[in-house]
Design a protein around this motif. Sequence first.
Motif, PDB file in Angstrom:
ATOM      1  N   LEU A  94       0.875  -1.194   0.136  1.00  0.00           N
ATOM      2  CA  LEU A  94      -0.065   0.051  -0.099  1.00  0.00           C
ATOM      3  C   LEU A  94       0.835   1.296   0.065  1.00  0.00           C
ATOM      4  CD1 LEU A  94      -2.872  -0.837   2.463  1.00  0.00           C
ATOM      5  CD2 LEU A  94      -2.948  -1.058   0.189  1.00  0.00           C
ATOM      6  N   ARG A  95       1.880   1.405   0.866  1.00  0.00           N
ATOM      7  CA  ARG A  95       2.714   2.767   1.027  1.00  0.00           C
ATOM      8  C   ARG A  95       3.122   3.164  -0.268  1.00  0.00           C
ATOM      9  NH1 ARG A  95       6.648   1.102   4.581  1.00  0.00           N
ATOM     10  NH2 ARG A  95       5.280   1.743   6.494  1.00  0.00           N
ATOM     11  N   GLU A  96       3.853   2.641  -1.244  1.00  0.00           N
ATOM     12  CA  GLU A  96       4.437   3.217  -2.082  1.00  0.00           C
ATOM     13  C   GLU A  96       3.329   3.526  -3.500  1.00  0.00           C
ATOM     14  OE1 GLU A  96       7.150   4.882  -2.136  1.00  0.00           O
ATOM     15  OE2 GLU A  96       7.478   4.493  -0.097  1.00  0.00           O
ATOM     16  N   PRO A  97       2.970   2.357  -3.749  1.00  0.00           N
ATOM     17  CA  PRO A  97       1.756   2.577  -4.671  1.00  0.00           C
ATOM     18  C   PRO A  97       1.066   3.826  -4.521  1.00  0.00           C
ATOM     19  CG  PRO A  97       2.064   0.320  -4.340  1.00  0.00           C
ATOM     20  CD  PRO A  97       2.589   0.921  -3.243  1.00  0.00           C
ATOM     21  N   PHE A  98       0.211   4.090  -3.416  1.00  0.00           N
ATOM     22  CA  PHE A  98      -0.629   4.887  -3.148  1.00  0.00           C
ATOM     23  C   PHE A  98       0.000   6.557  -2.950  1.00  0.00           C
ATOM     24  CE2 PHE A  98      -3.363   1.122  -2.754  1.00  0.00           C
ATOM     25  CZ  PHE A  98      -4.467   1.479  -3.411  1.00  0.00           C
ATOM     26  N   GLY A  99       1.143   6.143  -2.311  1.00  0.00           N
ATOM     27  CA  GLY A  99       2.178   7.454  -2.117  1.00  0.00           C
ATOM     28  C   GLY A  99       2.599   8.272  -3.493  1.00  0.00           C
ATOM     29  N   ILE A 100       2.253   7.676  -4.622  1.00  0.00           N
ATOM     30  CA  ILE A 100       2.476   8.403  -5.709  1.00  0.00           C
ATOM     31  C   ILE A 100       1.450   9.722  -5.814  1.00  0.00           C
ATOM     32  CG2 ILE A 100       0.450   7.600  -6.961  1.00  0.00           C
ATOM     33  CD1 ILE A 100       3.824   8.154  -8.527  1.00  0.00           C
ATOM     34  N   VAL A 101       0.214   9.525  -4.965  1.00  0.00           N
ATOM     35  CA  VAL A 101      -0.448  10.736  -4.948  1.00  0.00           C
ATOM     36  C   VAL A 101       0.524  12.127  -4.136  1.00  0.00           C
ATOM     37  CG1 VAL A 101      -2.640  11.717  -3.874  1.00  0.00           C
ATOM     38  CG2 VAL A 101      -2.556   9.609  -5.077  1.00  0.00           C
ATOM     39  N   THR A 102       1.142  11.510  -3.241  1.00  0.00           N
ATOM     40  CA  THR A 102       2.124  12.460  -2.626  1.00  0.00           C
ATOM     41  C   THR A 102       3.115  13.055  -3.455  1.00  0.00           C
ATOM     42  OG1 THR A 102       2.028  11.035  -0.337  1.00  0.00           O
ATOM     43  CG2 THR A 102       3.843  12.553  -0.510  1.00  0.00           C
ATOM     44  N   ALA A 103       3.830  12.237  -4.182  1.00  0.00           N
ATOM     45  CA  ALA A 103       4.509  12.884  -5.281  1.00  0.00           C
ATOM     46  C   ALA A 103       3.907  14.151  -6.211  1.00  0.00           C
ATOM     47  CB  ALA A 103       5.200  11.917  -6.364  1.00  0.00           C
ATOM     48  N   TRP A 104       2.449  13.700  -6.440  1.00  0.00           N
ATOM     49  CA  TRP A 104       1.832  14.700  -7.244  1.00  0.00           C
ATOM     50  C   TRP A 104       1.702  15.954  -6.332  1.00  0.00           C
ATOM     51  CZ3 TRP A 104      -3.631  15.918  -6.213  1.00  0.00           C
ATOM     52  CH2 TRP A 104      -4.274  16.774  -7.371  1.00  0.00           C
ATOM     53  N   MET A 105       1.296  15.822  -5.157  1.00  0.00           N
ATOM     54  CA  MET A 105       1.051  17.063  -4.183  1.00  0.00           C
ATOM     55  C   MET A 105       2.477  17.576  -4.091  1.00  0.00           C
ATOM     56  SD  MET A 105      -1.005  15.302  -0.899  1.00  0.00           S
ATOM     57  CE  MET A 105      -2.554  14.671  -0.923  1.00  0.00           C
ATOM     58  N   GLN A 106       3.549  17.074  -4.120  1.00  0.00           N
ATOM     59  CA  GLN A 106       4.742  17.792  -3.998  1.00  0.00           C
ATOM     60  C   GLN A 106       5.275  18.486  -5.184  1.00  0.00           C
ATOM     61  OE1 GLN A 106       7.487  14.560  -3.049  1.00  0.00           O
ATOM     62  NE2 GLN A 106       7.182  14.588  -0.833  1.00  0.00           N
ATOM     63  N   ALA A 107       4.700  17.937  -6.333  1.00  0.00           N
ATOM     64  CA  ALA A 107       5.086  18.864  -7.661  1.00  0.00           C
ATOM     65  C   ALA A 107       3.928  19.937  -7.682  1.00  0.00           C
ATOM     66  CB  ALA A 107       4.605  17.741  -8.707  1.00  0.00           C
ATOM     67  N   HIS A 108       3.145  19.921  -6.867  1.00  0.00           N
ATOM     68  CA  HIS A 108       1.963  21.251  -6.942  1.00  0.00           C
ATOM     69  C   HIS A 108       2.258  21.901  -5.722  1.00  0.00           C
ATOM     70  CE1 HIS A 108      -0.349  20.276 -10.513  1.00  0.00           C
ATOM     71  NE2 HIS A 108      -0.178  18.905 -10.244  1.00  0.00           N
ATOM     72  N   THR A 109       3.220  21.618  -5.010  1.00  0.00           N
ATOM     73  CA  THR A 109       3.877  22.237  -3.592  1.00  0.00           C
ATOM     74  C   THR A 109       2.381  22.295  -2.665  1.00  0.00           C
ATOM     75  OG1 THR A 109       3.430  24.531  -4.619  1.00  0.00           O
ATOM     76  CG2 THR A 109       5.663  23.711  -4.437  1.00  0.00           C
ATOM     77  N   ARG A 110       1.743  21.129  -2.621  1.00  0.00           N
ATOM     78  CA  ARG A 110       0.690  21.065  -1.799  1.00  0.00           C
ATOM     79  C   ARG A 110       1.125  20.193  -0.603  1.00  0.00           C
ATOM     80  NH1 ARG A 110      -4.302  19.663  -6.014  1.00  0.00           N
ATOM     81  NH2 ARG A 110      -4.329  21.799  -6.776  1.00  0.00           N
ATOM     82  N   THR A 111       1.914  20.576   0.476  1.00  0.00           N
ATOM     83  CA  THR A 111       2.385  19.628   1.382  1.00  0.00           C
ATOM     84  C   THR A 111       1.363  19.508   2.500  1.00  0.00           C
ATOM     85  OG1 THR A 111       4.748  20.504   1.147  1.00  0.00           O
ATOM     86  CG2 THR A 111       4.224  19.156   3.005  1.00  0.00           C
ATOM     87  N   ARG A 112       0.647  20.559   2.655  1.00  0.00           N
ATOM     88  CA  ARG A 112      -0.306  20.615   3.876  1.00  0.00           C
ATOM     89  C   ARG A 112      -1.477  19.336   3.869  1.00  0.00           C
ATOM     90  NH1 ARG A 112      -5.486  23.011   4.921  1.00  0.00           N
ATOM     91  NH2 ARG A 112      -5.742  23.381   7.216  1.00  0.00           N
ATOM     92  N   PRO A 113      -2.186  19.031   2.822  1.00  0.00           N
ATOM     93  CA  PRO A 113      -3.036  18.000   2.653  1.00  0.00           C
ATOM     94  C   PRO A 113      -2.390  16.551   2.998  1.00  0.00           C
ATOM     95  CG  PRO A 113      -3.424  19.308   0.750  1.00  0.00           C
ATOM     96  CD  PRO A 113      -2.121  19.828   1.450  1.00  0.00           C
TER      97      PRO A 113
END
Length: 419
Positions: free
Chosen positions: A125-144
Motif C-alpha cells: 500500500l505505502r509506495e503505490p498510493f504514495g504516488i499521490v504524495t509525489a503529485w502533491m509535492q510537484a504542486h507544492t501542496r504539502t499541507r494535505p
Amino acid sequence: MQRRVAHNLVWMLVERGLQIGAGIGIVAMLARGLGPEGFAHIQYAQAVVYIASSIALICGGEVVIPRLVANQDPLAQHRLLAHAFRLRLAAGVLGYLLMCAFLAVTGQTVEFWLPALIIGVAVVLREPFGIVTAWMQAHTRTRPNTLFNLASLTVKAAGVALLFALGVHNVPAYATAFSLEQVVMAVLLTGFYLARAPRARVSYDPALVRELFSNGMLFWASFMLMMGSRRIDQLLLKPLVSLGELGAYAASMQILDNYVMVATILAAGIAPIYVYAQPTLAQARRNILKIAAGMMAVGVAGGALIALGAPWIIHLLYGSAFASAASLLQLAALASTLVFADVGLTLLPIYLRRPRLVAIKWGLVFAVTVLIDIVAIPRFGVYGAILGYAVANLLSVLFGIVIWLRSANAQPAAQEARA
C-alpha cells in the motif's frame, strides 16, 4: 513562491516532529504491553517488512516529480501517475511475496509469521498510493499530505493505546493497529486525488513503463541497500541470541531511529537555501562542510545526553524488564552521532546530481555491515551488532569526506539524474 515553499516546509517539519513524538510513545506502549519477547516478535516482523518495502521504492519521487513539474497538463500528469502506480504496485506485490518466501525459507514460527503478514500490508500500500504524495509535492501542496499522515498516525496510535489500556498482550492485535495506518492513508490519498483527477481512461504504454523503470533503477538500488543496511542486523541477530536480548537491542535502536530522524529534518530545512540554491560549487562545498560540522556538533551533544541518561530513558519508556537495554543504548547513542555528519555530507552528491555515488556508498555500507555482523555477532552477541552499526556509520562519513575532497572541480550532472 518563496512564502509558499516556506509554508510547505513548516508543515513538513511539524509532521516529522509529531511523528517522532508519537513513535516514541507507540514503541513505549508496545514494549510495556508485550514484554521483551513479544516486543522482539513484532520488531523482527517490522525489520523484515522494512527491508521488503524497499522493493516497492521503484520509480520514486526523484523520477516522477521532475516530470510532473515539467509537464503541467492534467491529462499528461494523470497518465504518468497511472503508469507509475502500476509499476509500484507490481513491485509491492513482489516485495510481499519475497517477504513470505524469506519467512518460509528461514523456517520462522507462527509467532513471527503472523505479525509480518499483517504489517506487510504496508509493502503493497505505502509506495503505490504514495504516488499521490509525489503529485502533491510537484504542486507544492504539502499541507494535505501532512494532515493525512497525522490522521493515519492518530489511528495507529489510538489503536495501540486502546490495546495497551485493555491489557492486551497479543502481538497480531498490535500488528493490526500498525497495518490500519497504511489502509487509512491509502484511502485518504485515493479520495483526494480522484476528486481532482481527469476522468480519462489511460491506455497502457510499455515504452513509458520501461523508461520509468530504467530512470529509477539507480535510486531503487540505493534505497534497497540503505534500508537493508539499517535492518539486516536484526535479521542476523535473531538466530544467534535470545528473544530477550533481541528485544533489548531493538528497543535501544528504536530510540535512536527516532533521534537520528532529527538529522533529516535539519537537512530538509537547511539544504534548499544554503546548498541547492547556491550558484557555484565552491560556495555549496563550503556550506556543506559547515552544515556537516554543525550537524555533527548537534549529534554529539544529543548522543552524549542520551548516553548519560540511558538508564533513566529505558526505565521511563520501557520499564524494568528492559534494563539490559541501557548499556546497549549508551554505546549505540555514541555511534549514532556519526549519522548527523553523514546526512550533512550526503548533500554534496545530491547537489552534484550524482545518484551513482549514493548507490556506491550504500553498497559499501551494506557489505561492511553484513561482514562485521557475521563475524562479530556470534562472538559478542548484540554488542557485535552495535559494532557493525558504528563501523557502518564511520564508513559513511569517511566516504562523504572523500567525495567532498575530490569534488573541488566537479560539475553537476544532467538534471534528470538528480538524486
